[in-house]
Design an enzyme around this catalytic site. Structure first.
Site, mmCIF file in Angstrom:
data_model
loop_
_atom_site.group_PDB
_atom_site.id
_atom_site.type_symbol
_atom_site.label_atom_id
_atom_site.label_comp_id
_atom_site.label_asym_id
_atom_site.label_seq_id
_atom_site.Cartn_x
_atom_site.Cartn_y
_atom_site.Cartn_z
ATOM 1 N N CYS B 109 67.453 75.637 50.078
ATOM 2 C CA CYS B 109 68.325 75.083 49.037
ATOM 3 C C CYS B 109 69.077 76.222 48.337
ATOM 4 O O CYS B 109 68.562 77.329 48.194
ATOM 5 C CB CYS B 109 67.487 74.308 48.021
ATOM 6 S SG CYS B 109 68.497 73.427 46.793
ATOM 7 N N ASP B 111 69.556 76.440 45.315
ATOM 8 C CA ASP B 111 68.953 76.622 43.990
ATOM 9 C C ASP B 111 68.579 78.084 43.749
ATOM 10 O O ASP B 111 67.893 78.703 44.562
ATOM 11 C CB ASP B 111 67.709 75.728 43.871
ATOM 12 C CG ASP B 111 67.219 75.624 42.432
ATOM 13 O OD1 ASP B 111 66.962 76.683 41.817
ATOM 14 O OD2 ASP B 111 67.090 74.504 41.933
ATOM 15 N N ARG B 113 66.505 79.439 41.951
ATOM 16 C CA ARG B 113 65.106 79.788 41.712
ATOM 17 C C ARG B 113 64.290 79.965 42.981
ATOM 18 O O ARG B 113 63.101 80.258 42.924
ATOM 19 C CB ARG B 113 64.466 78.701 40.830
ATOM 20 C CG ARG B 113 65.103 78.615 39.460
ATOM 21 C CD ARG B 113 64.717 77.333 38.768
ATOM 22 N NE ARG B 113 65.185 76.168 39.524
ATOM 23 C CZ ARG B 113 64.910 74.904 39.178
ATOM 24 N NH1 ARG B 113 64.161 74.658 38.136
ATOM 25 N NH2 ARG B 113 65.384 73.909 39.905
ATOM 26 N N HIS B 165 62.176 72.145 48.016
ATOM 27 C CA HIS B 165 61.368 72.513 46.850
ATOM 28 C C HIS B 165 61.239 71.328 45.909
ATOM 29 O O HIS B 165 62.165 70.520 45.775
ATOM 30 C CB HIS B 165 61.968 73.720 46.116
ATOM 31 C CG HIS B 165 63.312 73.457 45.492
ATOM 32 N ND1 HIS B 165 63.471 73.200 44.143
ATOM 33 C CD2 HIS B 165 64.558 73.396 46.023
ATOM 34 C CE1 HIS B 165 64.758 73.020 43.887
ATOM 35 N NE2 HIS B 165 65.447 73.131 45.009
ATOM 36 N N CYS B 168 63.945 69.518 43.048
ATOM 37 C CA CYS B 168 65.284 69.743 43.616
ATOM 38 C C CYS B 168 66.313 68.837 42.929
ATOM 39 O O CYS B 168 66.168 67.613 42.908
ATOM 40 C CB CYS B 168 65.265 69.465 45.117
ATOM 41 S SG CYS B 168 66.867 69.700 45.920
#
Lengths: 220, 280
Positions: B109, B111, B113, B165, B168
């Site tokens: 992803c 993302d 993090r 994750h 999400c």
């Protein structure tokens, strides 16, 4: 750091920093006597750009294709929803995609279609690219042109345009030099006075190089 | 894209600031020890970097200064990282520039993090990486398909990891009845995963559990989509690799969970309809 009191509005920030640091170092040393010896031994972990700092999209040859829904969704989410402050398009030297686009043979499968924008760049800058005799340098140059083209597409994206207008979003293009590990700012995008290292402004057939107080036009 | 330079590694920083740019010159004074630059690099050297920038209440020149600093920070850290790598191994970048043969293709992803290399400890050159919203593998998406094809046919990776994750945002958005414009066609794929597993998901009364399960099922379906490709099927038939794994990362504990999708069984199942090997 969230748990540090902010520096006082008046007074010397360095004095404040040094005195706070003394206090911090004393505290750390007391809490864990091995803390600084460990740091000094070179075993200290690196502090990286932290998780949570960079929203990342990675694809083959960092191509920004305006109708690619994958990249578009990433841009939309990052710019309109997460409200990132910077959009950085990063290309790199020794890019396999750039090498493939410079060659004449087909890669096969869907890759040729994906690499079409690079082929178009090759055609548009044929004269300049063919004048570069070194294959590595030619690949680096097309990677730069690819970043430049991608940044232009980013700047034409309406979500990005709105964010630039509303909150000063910055768009920028860089090249990672795998041979040195350094990022090089190409001076493209809307970052205004950022400029390239050594003040190089690249045109289609000429480079304007600023060094010190002198400027020289080098026609290539 | 290239496995050789994980974005997070390029931007890493050491404890000591060796060559501050003019804007950071103040840091020279407080960088007398390694610890001081660590402590104050954020609070003093870059005073205008709060964890969340409240740009609505800032004047234009403060925003502009902030943007300049948060931009320059990246180059600062990159220079430190490059110098460190070279100090550890003078030939590091010569080797890096000589080519790549990564073992893994990571489809994760976007993302911020979940920095793939950082959570797995993989070094530059070890993983070829594609990251998009909600780690989707859609057969009409030439972007992801090019990555998969290049990784299998040209780089000959041995493992393909689809890593989702919990928490999400893409999956969450697909569970809500909102029109998100350009994101609709992308997130539609997650709604389709929901529809495919509607019976199971509807057994959860608790929305949080349903959300977590949809994250897992989404990873499982994206693994299946990788297995549906001609490149994967043909390579596995001829060479016995790569194999596909479905993992989920937990933001609450930092642990990767293997969903144990059962690669070979899934492949056999998929091939009933999606066989592209040219053989029955």
């Amino acid at each position: 750091m969230a748990d540090q009191p902010p520096p006082p509005d008046t007074g010397d920030a360095f004095e404040y920093a040094l005195s706070s640091n003394n206090a911090w170092a004393g505290y750390k040393g007391h809490q864990n006597p091995d803390f600084f010896p460990k740091l000094a031994s070179g075993q200290a972990p690196q502090i990286r750009l932290q998780p949570g700092d960079v929203f990342v999209h990675r694809n083959i040859a960092n191509i920004v294709s305006p109708t690619d829904i994958n990249t578009s969704a990433v841009i939309e989410y990052a710019v309109a929803h997460l409200k990132v402050k910077h959009v950085v398009l990063a290309g790199h030297t020794s890019c396999g995609g750039a090498a493939a686009a410079l060659g004449d043979s087909r890669v096969g499968g869907v890759l040729d279609t994906w690499l079409t924008p690079l082929k178009a760049i090759k055609a548009a800058h044929g004269e300049e690219l063919s004048s570069i005799s070194d294959a590595k340098e030619r690949a680096t140059r097309i990677a730069e042109l690819n970043v430049d083209a991608g940044v232009k597409i980013l700047l034409a994206n309406h979500v990005i345009q709105e964010a630039i207008q509303d909150r000063g979003l910055k768009v920028k293009g860089v090249i990672f030099d795998i041979g040195s590990g350094r990022l090089r700012d190409l001076g493209v995008g809307n970052t205004g006075d950022a400029g390239a290292p050594e003040g190089t402004v690249r045109g289609k057939h000429a480079m304007l190089v600023f060094r010190g107080t002198n400027a020289a036009m080098k026609v290539t | 894209m290239r496995a050789a330079h994980p974005a997070s590694a390029l931007l890493s920083r050491s404890f000591s600031i060796s060559k501050p740019r003019p804007i950071l010159a103040s840091n020279l004074n407080c960088a007398a020890t390694k610890s001081s630059s660590l402590t104050f690099s954020r609070s003093i050297q870059l005073p205008a970097l709060p964890s969340v920038l409240n740009w609505r209440t800032m004047d234009k020149s403060s925003i502009s200064t902030y943007l300049r600093q948060s931009h320059d920070r990246v180059f600062e850290r990159n220079a430190e990282w490059a110098a460190q790598q070279r100090a550890k191994d003078p030939d590091y970048f010569t080797k890096l520039a000589s080519g790549q043969s990564p073992e893994y293709l990571w489809i994760g992803c976007s993302d911020s993090r979940i920095p793939a290399e950082a959570i797995t400890g993989l070094e530059p050159g070890e993983a070829f990486i594609h990251r998009n919203i909600a780690n989707l593998v859609c057969n009409v998406d030439l972007n992801a398909m090019s990555v998969i094809e290049y990784a299998i046919r040209h780089l000959q990776v041995k493992h393909i990891v689809v890593c989702g994750h919990y928490g999400c945002g893409g999956v969450k958005a697909a569970m809500h009845p909102d029109d998100l414009g350009l994101l609709n066609p992308w997130l539609r794929n997650i709604r389709d995963v929901y529809r495919q597993h509607e019976a199971e998901l509807d057994t959860f009364d608790d929305e949080a559990r349903r959300y977590n399960r949809l994250v897992e099922l989404n990873v499982q379906e994206q693994c299946r989509n990788v297995i549906k490709t001609a490149a994967l099927q043909q390579s596995f038939e001829e060479k016995g690799f790569p194999i596909v794994h479905g993992w989920v990362f937990g933001l609450h504990d930092g642990i990767l969970k293997d969903l144990e999708i059962g690669f070979e069984d899934t492949l056999a199942d998929v091939k009933k309809i999606y066989n592209l090997t040219g053989k029955n």
